[in-house]
Each structure stands twice: as C-alpha cells, then as structure tokens.
Design an enzyme around this catalytic site. Sequence first.
Site, PDB file in Angstrom:
ATOM      1  N   ARG A   1     -14.974 -15.748 -10.413  1.00 26.51           N
ATOM      2  CA  ARG A   1     -14.592 -14.335 -10.606  1.00 26.51           C
ATOM      3  C   ARG A   1     -15.813 -13.411 -10.621  1.00 26.51           C
ATOM      4  O   ARG A   1     -15.806 -12.340 -10.019  1.00 26.51           O
ATOM      5  CB  ARG A   1     -13.808 -14.190 -11.915  1.00 26.51           C
ATOM      6  CG  ARG A   1     -13.318 -12.764 -12.174  1.00 26.51           C
ATOM      7  CD  ARG A   1     -12.524 -12.662 -13.463  1.00 26.51           C
ATOM      8  NE  ARG A   1     -11.356 -13.528 -13.470  1.00 26.51           N
ATOM      9  CZ  ARG A   1     -10.205 -13.247 -12.849  1.00 26.51           C
ATOM     10  NH1 ARG A   1     -10.073 -12.136 -12.183  1.00 26.51           N
ATOM     11  NH2 ARG A   1      -9.200 -14.086 -12.895  1.00 26.51           N
TER      12      ARG A   1
ATOM     13  N   GLY B   1       0.778  -1.239   0.000  1.00 22.52           N
ATOM     14  CA  GLY B   1       0.000   0.000   0.000  1.00 22.52           C
ATOM     15  C   GLY B   1       0.807   1.284   0.000  1.00 22.52           C
ATOM     16  O   GLY B   1       0.337   2.307   0.506  1.00 22.52           O
ATOM     17  N   SER B   2       1.986   1.253  -0.616  1.00 27.69           N
ATOM     18  CA  SER B   2       2.766   2.501  -0.626  1.00 27.69           C
ATOM     19  C   SER B   2       2.105   3.558  -1.519  1.00 27.69           C
ATOM     20  O   SER B   2       2.183   4.753  -1.233  1.00 27.69           O
ATOM     21  CB  SER B   2       4.215   2.246  -1.058  1.00 27.69           C
ATOM     22  OG  SER B   2       4.285   1.897  -2.418  1.00 27.69           O
ATOM     23  N   ASN B   3       1.440   3.143  -2.570  1.00 30.99           N
ATOM     24  CA  ASN B   3       0.714   4.126  -3.398  1.00 30.99           C
ATOM     25  C   ASN B   3      -0.487   4.687  -2.662  1.00 30.99           C
ATOM     26  O   ASN B   3      -0.793   5.881  -2.766  1.00 30.99           O
ATOM     27  CB  ASN B   3       0.303   3.500  -4.733  1.00 30.99           C
ATOM     28  CG  ASN B   3       1.434   3.484  -5.736  1.00 30.99           C
ATOM     29  OD1 ASN B   3       1.814   4.529  -6.250  1.00 30.99           O
ATOM     30  ND2 ASN B   3       1.995   2.318  -5.986  1.00 30.99           N
TER      31      ASN B   3
ATOM     32  N   ASP C   1      -4.720  -3.243 -18.980  1.00 34.71           N
ATOM     33  CA  ASP C   1      -3.541  -2.374 -19.096  1.00 34.71           C
ATOM     34  C   ASP C   1      -3.477  -1.594 -20.411  1.00 34.71           C
ATOM     35  O   ASP C   1      -2.397  -1.248 -20.876  1.00 34.71           O
ATOM     36  CB  ASP C   1      -2.239  -3.178 -18.905  1.00 34.71           C
ATOM     37  CG  ASP C   1      -2.111  -3.745 -17.500  1.00 34.71           C
ATOM     38  OD1 ASP C   1      -2.688  -3.156 -16.567  1.00 34.71           O
ATOM     39  OD2 ASP C   1      -1.435  -4.778 -17.332  1.00 34.71           O
TER      40      ASP C   1
ATOM     41  N   GLU D   1       5.912   6.382  -9.387  1.00 35.61           N
ATOM     42  CA  GLU D   1       4.487   6.081  -9.194  1.00 35.61           C
ATOM     43  C   GLU D   1       3.925   7.009  -8.117  1.00 35.61           C
ATOM     44  O   GLU D   1       2.846   7.578  -8.263  1.00 35.61           O
ATOM     45  CB  GLU D   1       4.291   4.621  -8.762  1.00 35.61           C
ATOM     46  CG  GLU D   1       4.677   3.609  -9.812  1.00 35.61           C
ATOM     47  CD  GLU D   1       4.419   2.176  -9.353  1.00 35.61           C
ATOM     48  OE1 GLU D   1       3.460   1.920  -8.617  1.00 35.61           O
ATOM     49  OE2 GLU D   1       5.213   1.284  -9.741  1.00 35.61           O
TER      50      GLU D   1
ATOM     51  N   HIS E   1       0.394   1.400 -13.262  1.00 32.19           N
ATOM     52  CA  HIS E   1       1.054   0.206 -13.792  1.00 32.19           C
ATOM     53  C   HIS E   1       2.559   0.479 -13.881  1.00 32.19           C
ATOM     54  O   HIS E   1       2.969   1.532 -14.376  1.00 32.19           O
ATOM     55  CB  HIS E   1       0.482  -0.130 -15.175  1.00 32.19           C
ATOM     56  CG  HIS E   1       1.089  -1.369 -15.754  1.00 32.19           C
ATOM     57  ND1 HIS E   1       0.702  -2.638 -15.379  1.00 32.19           N
ATOM     58  CD2 HIS E   1       2.088  -1.535 -16.654  1.00 32.19           C
ATOM     59  CE1 HIS E   1       1.420  -3.531 -16.030  1.00 32.19           C
ATOM     60  NE2 HIS E   1       2.273  -2.890 -16.814  1.00 32.19           N
TER      61      HIS E   1
ATOM     62  N   THR F   1     -10.071   0.103 -18.572  1.00 32.24           N
ATOM     63  CA  THR F   1     -11.086  -0.405 -19.489  1.00 32.24           C
ATOM     64  C   THR F   1     -11.036  -1.928 -19.414  1.00 32.24           C
ATOM     65  O   THR F   1     -10.161  -2.495 -18.760  1.00 32.24           O
ATOM     66  CB  THR F   1     -10.801   0.051 -20.935  1.00 32.24           C
ATOM     67  OG1 THR F   1      -9.515  -0.450 -21.310  1.00 32.24           O
ATOM     68  CG2 THR F   1     -10.824   1.566 -21.055  1.00 32.24           C
TER      69      THR F   1
HETATM   70  C1  GRF Z   1       3.129  -1.003  -7.695  1.00 24.40           C
HETATM   71  O1  GRF Z   1       4.373  -1.175  -8.304  1.00 24.40           O
HETATM   72  C2  GRF Z   1       2.045  -0.944  -8.735  1.00 24.40           C
HETATM   73  O2  GRF Z   1       2.440  -0.313  -9.906  1.00 24.40           O
HETATM   74  C3  GRF Z   1       1.792  -2.402  -8.999  1.00 24.40           C
HETATM   75  O3  GRF Z   1       1.879  -3.010  -7.744  1.00 24.40           O
HETATM   76  C4  GRF Z   1       2.733  -2.247  -6.908  1.00 24.40           C
HETATM   77  C5  GRF Z   1       1.946  -1.891  -5.690  1.00 24.40           C
HETATM   78  O4  GRF Z   1       2.735  -1.313  -4.700  1.00 24.40           O
HETATM   79  N1  GRF Z   1       0.534  -2.578  -9.676  1.00 24.40           N
HETATM   80  P1  GRF Z   1       2.090  -0.671  -3.387  1.00 24.40           P
HETATM   81  O5  GRF Z   1       1.194  -1.755  -2.772  1.00 24.40           O
HETATM   82  O6  GRF Z   1       1.326   0.538  -3.786  1.00 24.40           O
HETATM   83  O7  GRF Z   1       3.247  -0.369  -2.502  1.00 24.40           O
END
Ligand code: GRF
Length: 208
Positions: free
Chosen positions: A68, A15-17, A148, A177, A112, A144
Amino acid sequence: MPNSDNIVVLISGRGSNLQAIHRAAVAEGWSARIAAVISNREAAGGLDYARAHGIDTAVLDHRAAPNREAFDAELAERIAAWRPCAVVLAGFMRVLSAGFVRRFDGRLINVHPSLLPAFPGLGTHRRALDAGVKWHGATVHLVTADLDHGPIVAQAVVPVHDDDDEARLAARVLEQEHRIFPPAVRALAEGRLRVDGLRVRVVPEATR
Ligand code: GRF
C-alpha cells in the site's frame, strides 16, 4: 504546494461523479479545471469519458505495487506533478494511507453514499435497508486519515421507500451525489471552505 487551478480526480469505476463535476465546471465556467483523471483500474469507464473530453488520464494499477505504501507513494508523486488545488476522490475504491492524506491535507475531498457518520465503509445501501432507516443520503467530506470521518462539506437526504431494493435506493442517492459534489469541489478549488474542527463553512462566491 498548490499553485495552480488544476483539479485531479481519482476514480475506480464508471465515473458518473467525474462527469457531473466536469459538466458543471464547463457549464459554469469555473476558474479551476479537471487537469487529470487517475484510475487504479484500466477498465474504469470514467477513463473513456475523460479521454473523449481531452482530459489527461493515467492508470496506476495497485496490484502492480508491492504494498500500500509503495502504491500511495507513486500515486502521490503523479498527483503532485499537477500541483493541484483539489484532489477529488470520485468513486476511488482504495483506502489511502495516513502519509498520503497528510501530503494533500485540506485539498482531498470525497463523496460517500450515506449520511455520515452513519454507515461508513462499503455496502452502505444494503446496510441502510437492513437497519430499517427511513432516510438515507450522500455526504461530501474532506478526507482525513480517519476513514469516512472527515469534516462534512455537504449532505443530501433521500427517503427510503418500503419497496426499495439496493439498486433503487442507490440510484436515488447517486442523483443527489451528482447535485452536491460539484459545488463542493468548486468551493474547495476556489479556496472557499473554512474548516473549524469538524465543521465546515462554505463561503458564498460573492462574499469571498
Ligand atoms: C458513488 O456512489 C460514490 O459515492 C461511491 O462510489 C460510487 C462511484 O460512482 N464512493 P461513480 O463512479 O462516480 O459513478
């Protein structure tokens, strides 16, 4: 229909993003806020961050669903309850069905770790090294049904060094990112993305 300033973030891991987006939202005083974080994995580190910051969390284990479609349908219900203005895939390691994507069309955004359309799918850093590319990077795009390949909102480029390994390259990309994802999420949440086919224009804040 979205009728709120709620952002819902989907994660599967550290979850760093998610953290980068949350920090930016707080620091910059966005009108939208991260209302909920949903993970398909109980062990996802990002859940701890969310709980520690008073964000609602939910775990929806895909292994408990019969297929799914059933998982996606339940996930969609949970998300829809927030009537979100943006649904953010921040390291959510699940391919989403066409029905799910349609339901949140125009509100789904993903980061991505490659310069799309190069290297869609998994293992992007290994594949970039194996292909010998000199430049690599990150892409933020609208989601979409075509995995990707959605309209590109933002990209960042990093050099590939001769002595790079996967971990070093991944770290360099991840830093980017964290830089490009938050403003893209903000623009989506604030209705500042203009989409024309695969081209996206981000309307600057002042001229909205
Ligand atoms: C990131 O590199 C993202 O691009 C990919 O998975 C990773 C997730 O990292 N889809 P985080 O969980 O946000 O740290």
